[in-house]
Design a protein around this motif. Structure first.
Motif, PDB file in Angstrom:
ATOM      1  N   LYS A 163       0.832  -1.210   0.000  1.00  0.00           N
ATOM      2  CA  LYS A 163       0.000   0.000   0.000  1.00  0.00           C
ATOM      3  C   LYS A 163       0.863   1.256   0.000  1.00  0.00           C
ATOM      4  O   LYS A 163       0.560   2.250  -0.656  1.00  0.00           O
ATOM      5  CB  LYS A 163      -0.945  -0.009   1.214  1.00  0.00           C
ATOM      6  CG  LYS A 163      -2.094  -0.995   1.076  1.00  0.00           C
ATOM      7  CD  LYS A 163      -3.161  -0.789   2.138  1.00  0.00           C
ATOM      8  CE  LYS A 163      -2.887  -1.553   3.381  1.00  0.00           C
ATOM      9  NZ  LYS A 163      -4.037  -1.597   4.319  1.00  0.00           N
ATOM     10  N   ASN A 174       2.401   1.560  -3.461  1.00  0.00           N
ATOM     11  CA  ASN A 174       1.346   1.990  -4.381  1.00  0.00           C
ATOM     12  C   ASN A 174       1.086   3.491  -4.262  1.00  0.00           C
ATOM     13  O   ASN A 174       0.973   4.208  -5.263  1.00  0.00           O
ATOM     14  CB  ASN A 174       0.060   1.217  -4.073  1.00  0.00           C
ATOM     15  CG  ASN A 174      -1.112   1.688  -4.921  1.00  0.00           C
ATOM     16  OD1 ASN A 174      -1.148   1.436  -6.124  1.00  0.00           O
ATOM     17  ND2 ASN A 174      -2.050   2.405  -4.313  1.00  0.00           N
ATOM     18  N   LEU A 183       3.917   5.335  -5.911  1.00  0.00           N
ATOM     19  CA  LEU A 183       3.987   5.029  -7.342  1.00  0.00           C
ATOM     20  C   LEU A 183       2.918   5.815  -8.088  1.00  0.00           C
ATOM     21  O   LEU A 183       3.152   6.332  -9.179  1.00  0.00           O
ATOM     22  CB  LEU A 183       3.747   3.530  -7.518  1.00  0.00           C
ATOM     23  CG  LEU A 183       4.180   2.867  -8.812  1.00  0.00           C
ATOM     24  CD1 LEU A 183       5.681   2.953  -8.981  1.00  0.00           C
ATOM     25  CD2 LEU A 183       3.747   1.406  -8.816  1.00  0.00           C
ATOM     26  N   ARG A 184       1.749   5.924  -7.478  1.00  0.00           N
ATOM     27  CA  ARG A 184       0.611   6.539  -8.152  1.00  0.00           C
ATOM     28  C   ARG A 184       0.813   8.034  -8.363  1.00  0.00           C
ATOM     29  O   ARG A 184       0.171   8.644  -9.187  1.00  0.00           O
ATOM     30  CB  ARG A 184      -0.685   6.317  -7.357  1.00  0.00           C
ATOM     31  CG  ARG A 184      -1.153   4.881  -7.289  1.00  0.00           C
ATOM     32  CD  ARG A 184      -1.480   4.312  -8.628  1.00  0.00           C
ATOM     33  NE  ARG A 184      -1.843   2.895  -8.596  1.00  0.00           N
ATOM     34  CZ  ARG A 184      -1.916   2.163  -9.691  1.00  0.00           C
ATOM     35  NH1 ARG A 184      -1.589   2.685 -10.855  1.00  0.00           N
ATOM     36  NH2 ARG A 184      -2.262   0.889  -9.639  1.00  0.00           N
ATOM     37  N   THR A 205       2.343  -0.675 -16.589  1.00  0.00           N
ATOM     38  CA  THR A 205       2.155  -1.501 -15.392  1.00  0.00           C
ATOM     39  C   THR A 205       3.465  -2.104 -14.894  1.00  0.00           C
ATOM     40  O   THR A 205       4.280  -2.575 -15.668  1.00  0.00           O
ATOM     41  CB  THR A 205       1.166  -2.650 -15.722  1.00  0.00           C
ATOM     42  OG1 THR A 205      -0.104  -2.062 -16.018  1.00  0.00           O
ATOM     43  CG2 THR A 205       1.016  -3.603 -14.539  1.00  0.00           C
ATOM     44  N   TYR A 255       0.633  -3.136 -10.029  1.00  0.00           N
ATOM     45  CA  TYR A 255       0.222  -1.730  -9.995  1.00  0.00           C
ATOM     46  C   TYR A 255      -0.240  -1.366 -11.407  1.00  0.00           C
ATOM     47  O   TYR A 255       0.512  -0.852 -12.213  1.00  0.00           O
ATOM     48  CB  TYR A 255       1.388  -0.849  -9.543  1.00  0.00           C
ATOM     49  CG  TYR A 255       2.065  -1.339  -8.277  1.00  0.00           C
ATOM     50  CD1 TYR A 255       3.229  -2.107  -8.348  1.00  0.00           C
ATOM     51  CD2 TYR A 255       1.538  -1.063  -7.022  1.00  0.00           C
ATOM     52  CE1 TYR A 255       3.845  -2.580  -7.198  1.00  0.00           C
ATOM     53  CE2 TYR A 255       2.155  -1.527  -5.862  1.00  0.00           C
ATOM     54  CZ  TYR A 255       3.307  -2.291  -5.962  1.00  0.00           C
ATOM     55  OH  TYR A 255       3.923  -2.761  -4.816  1.00  0.00           O
ATOM     56  N   THR A 260      -4.823  -1.628  -8.354  1.00  0.00           N
ATOM     57  CA  THR A 260      -3.710  -2.293  -7.668  1.00  0.00           C
ATOM     58  C   THR A 260      -4.242  -3.569  -7.032  1.00  0.00           C
ATOM     59  O   THR A 260      -5.228  -3.525  -6.287  1.00  0.00           O
ATOM     60  CB  THR A 260      -3.111  -1.362  -6.608  1.00  0.00           C
ATOM     61  OG1 THR A 260      -2.576  -0.203  -7.290  1.00  0.00           O
ATOM     62  CG2 THR A 260      -1.978  -2.047  -5.846  1.00  0.00           C
TER      63      THR A 260
END
Ligand code: P6P
Length: 332
Positions: free
Chosen positions: A40, A43, A46-47, A130, A168, A172
């Motif tokens: 999490k 993620n 990364l987002r 991805t 991802y 996700t």
């Protein structure tokens, strides 16, 4: 809301699974929850990678594989290492980004070790494609109360206590197995929880998708070239197969797991032992694939039976739908 419509979070699912095992102590459950937490955090950053200064691009260094390390590779590696160090259940880690094992001196009594590729396919990050995290969990073979050693890591894949990956992508997802089937969890951002979305994943025995870097065609063995020729052939004017290759193993693997297909990274002139790493890419994904009814081989042997000699050793890999992998094996 009836029980069947209720969201089942990853933590709840892990506890439910643990309750099925009489002598379960909860240590593996705690470790899996910690992996979910790390996912999490990776993620989250990364987002927003495209928006945060100085987190995209190269870290101006190369790893033991001689590959450029992306800043997000390094970031994911740090997050996974620190989260697992804080977990009471992990005695040490091995990572694609670390030359040697990292021993957690303060976790001598922890039962498990974890190997991971913190961000596979990271060359795709800068183009917003991805990527994924791949993890493999072994129960230690050395004496509890002492530091873990390389011996705890260099175990055959069939000894894995758990394995899985985080993808991802457009959403996700975390997909894992502990040897009792494969289950997929989708991150629900509004509550920050992975929720069961793909219970008991099973892969079709055959499908019409193959994943390979076709540019290496002339570098493959004759049998592999023959198989690719077969995939490229058509029945009259009806093409048989489709080639899908994203350049991110987790993405190709996940599509094939869900819809059927085969991912291949054979030996090439450049990578005589294949490119993919046995311990933290091929072993965990082969464990997941076998649990979903598919197969994983190096072209001769079952991936999970390979006795490792080096932490970062590579292997050719053919993983996916059972009958498609068997087609490769029958024509070796
Ligand atoms: P190539 C990414 O570097 C990776 O390890 C896998 O995720 C991916 O499938 C493969 O290598 C891509 O390698 O040589 O086709 O670019």
């Amino acid at each position: 809301m009836s029980n069947k419509d209720r969201l089942v979070t990853l933590d709840e699912f892990i506890i439910e699974q643990q309750n099925k095992i009489e002598d379960a102590t909860g240590e593996l459950s705690g470790l899996l929850r910690d992996i979910g937490l790390a996912a999490k955090i990776v993620n989250r950053d990364l987002r927003k990678a495209g928006l945060v200064d100085n987190i995209l691009g190269d870290a101006e260094k190369t790893n033991i594989q001689g590959e450029e390390v992306k800043k997000l590779d390094e970031f994911a590696n740090t997050i996974l290492t620190k989260t697992l160090q804080n977990s009471g259940e992990c005695a040490g880690i091995a990572s694609e980004e670390e030359d040697e094992i990292v021993v957690f001196e303060n976790r001598k009594r922890a039962k498990y070790v974890v190997l991971f590729d913190p961000l596979d396919g990271s060359s795709n990050i800068d183009v917003n494609a991805t990527v994924g995290t791949i993890f493999s969990v072994f129960k230690r073979v050395t004496k509890l109360g002492e530091n873990c050693t390389l011996e705890d890591f260099l175990q055959a894949g069939e000894k894995q206590a758990a394995a899985g990956y985080v993808i991802y992508g457009s959403s996700t997802m975390l997909v894992y197995t502990t040897g009792d089937g494969v289950n997929g969890f989708t991150l629900e951002p509004s509550i920050g929880e992975f929720c069961l979305s793909h219970p008991n994943i099973k892969t079709k025995k055959h499908a019409l998708t193959y994943s390979v870097n076709q540019a290496n065609y002339h570098s493959f063995s004759e049998n592999i070239r023959k198989y690719i020729d077969y995939c490229m052939s058509s029945d009259g004017n009806k093409k048989l197969y489709s080639l899908r290759y994203i350049g991110s193993m987790v993405a190709d693997f996940h599509r094939n797991l869900i819809k059927g297909g085969i991912y291949m990274y054979p030996a090439t002139h450049k990578d005589k032992n294949g490119k993919l790493r046995l311990m933290y890419e091929c072993n965990p994904l082969s464990f997941v694939q076998e649990q979903a009814g598919g197969k994983g081989t190096d072209g001769v042997r079952r991936i999970l039976e390979i006795i490792p000699t080096e932490l970062h050793q590579r292997t050719p890999v053919f993983v996916g739908s059972k009958e498609m992998v068997e087609h490769i094996l029958e024509n070796q």
